[in-house]
Design a protein around this motif. Sequence first.
Motif: not given
Length: 821
Positions: A83, A86-87, A122
């Motif tokens: 996460q 991606e951020e 995912h």
Amino acid sequence: MIKNYFKIALRNLFKHKVYSFINIFGLAVGIACCLLIGLYVQNEWSYDTFHSNSDRIYRAWTTETMEDGRELLNTSTPIPLRQALEEYIPEIEKSTYIFRFNNLVQAPERPDQQNEQMLVVHNDFFDIFDFELISGDRETMFQNPSSVVISRETAERFFGSDNPLQQTLSIRIDDEFQSFSVTGVLENAPSNSSLEYSILLPNENLDRLVGENSFNSWFNIFGPTYVLLAENAESDALDAKFQSMLQTVLGEELQSETNFAIGLQPLTDIHLNPEFPPNIASVSDPAYSYLLAAIALLILFIACVNFMTLSISKSASRAREVGIRKTMGAIRQHLMAQFWGEALMMTVLAITVGVAFSELLLPLFNDLSGTSLEFQLTLGSIGILAGLAILISLIAGIYPALILSGFRPVEVLKGHLNLSADKSFFRQSMVVLQFSLSIALIFGTITVHRQLSFMQNKNLGYQTGQVVVVESGLSAGPSVPMSELIQNGYQMRDLIANEISGAQGVESISVSTFSPVQVFGWFRIGFSDNQNQQQNLHANVIDAEFINTLGIEIIQGRNFSDVNPSDERRAMIVNQSLVDYFGWENPIGRRLPGPEFIDHEVIGVVEDFHYESLHTEIDPLAMTMNPEIIFSGINNIMLSNSPSPRFSFKLNTGNLSKTMASIQNVWETVSPGTPFNYTFVDQSLEAQYRQEQRLSRIVTTGSFFAIIIACLGLFGLASLMVLRRTKEIGVRKVLGATSSSIVLLVNKEFTKLVLIAFVIAVPVAWYFMSSWLQNFAYRIDIGLGIILLAGISALVVAWLTVSYQSVKATLVNPVDSLRSE
């Protein structure tokens, strides 16, 4: 003219049947070996290239640099990393975290449960990787957390010929079964894929498999993170952004824990880069591929040299033919074209036979190498074979085309055939080259075999024979913490022990979180010591019978005891490597040097035993009956396998099948519905070195054929020598020479050549095999015995080959020998 050349070529082919067969067979075998080994090497080098975006797919890795300079490299990553990437990293288009676990799976209307290995991924997984989708919608397969995607092999195993879509699978998660609907079927992973799968679950199930602390921790690592970079993005240019991201998300924790860093490894680099921990990917040492590629080329080269030397041997007998043809007006260019044409015809025939051999032998080679390769003739491969045919024919035909066609007819017809010293030196050089390569291959084969024998027979520090490990099927999760899981294992062990107490052949039973059959699967933990320096060791949770069941030697202190209640609460046993690592002179009564660990003490020290492969050195190890001792003081953990309890049975029986049947009956009573999955320790250890065993078989087989081909060349040269010295041998026999002296005369020259080859080959082979042995932390020494055995083997083979011709020469009547001149 061409028609006439073709007739002459066929006439010579059938006139000299033995030479023609040896020539064609030798080259065909060399080409077949080269093709088969080439297929294997090409498959190794093509891993993961079938993905359309393989050049943009990377696996994340992390390093922790300790204050003492040690660096810990991991391809298991913390769950929050995906996460954060991606951020904070816009160059990352898609990403997936992969968590692997084992648990029970059951299909409807089938009472039997199977222990399956599953991946939690995912939805981006299907966009990053190009695994073929047989049925289902790629965009909607994981819209529901209760969806599951399975491989074709898994679908056939659970549902047979029925359509698996919308069928239900019951999967045990967090100690209870949950229904999942099959929403997609993927083709089985290709043989050159570093990732394998059977059942894929949506990421929404991950929080049920790991606790909240692990789910949010940056220092607990379980599985890999894969990312797809944007086009034109450079992975090396992201290092600064990674560090900035870590400063943002970790802040002071980054400095207080360790010097933490992140990097990316290309997907196509994973399989042939053993410097990175394998994690769930298939990893192979590239040295094996290079070694096999070298062997394939060496075999082909020896076959070509053999082909050329036999052409020389046969063409010498055609010198009179050349003289007559030149007397009748044949020009040198036509003779050269004829000899080259004959060589080309034989080469094409040999390549055709070699391709047929490779097709026929491919199933045996797949069994030998443990692969499922397929042979396909593409335009590229046909072009390579055509170029190979032209090259071999040019090399093989160069002597008769250039040398014999240049003889003066008068000298040839008078019998003054002069093979000058430089040509003799050329032939001798070919023999030296062939046997240098053969001796090197023999040397390598003996070394590989002895190293594998050493590993299989080395005392590992515990009993391997008649010890069987059974998977409990129990699993941890947020609602089943580790301590409760271990207690469940203890209770299950007691039930099994009570039921099996009367069974013959079972000497003892123990339970442990991990067993010796799980290489790279034991806890790897890190903690800050009293000086705030990071320390790392391996750990296992065991019961009081584990050490006795495996026959591990206690060298100081004592074992755990069920009659001492404090052992289950605060006792610890360590190995000698841990004692040496911390420099303890009196380890009994010590505790791990971390301030956060709960009360405990070391009660015993065991001799170092190999709980990991012999490729690695024995690391410090701590074993305890209470998992809270370990988990209370650590700040990071790496876990490659499920910590499900395993039961180890020490057997003492001559009727193994009957004893195993008794254990299975007890198992079905104690844990009905749970698969009886067992592994013998010795068989598991053998599987650890399967790659080396396959390499050994391929090298041995290749060496055998290389030596056979080299002997064919030596046979041809011995024929040439006997042909040239026919009159000399006849005169010697008339003057009273014995058969043994003539045999020694003929063999003497080749003996010198083999000895020269030995002197050349040994240093080269020693260097390469010493480099290969560096891959093993525990290895043999290349002693004088291996060197002498390789040389003596080559010499014996050469003598047997040449002696056939020399003995044959002694049996010829001297009158016939002198008359032939």
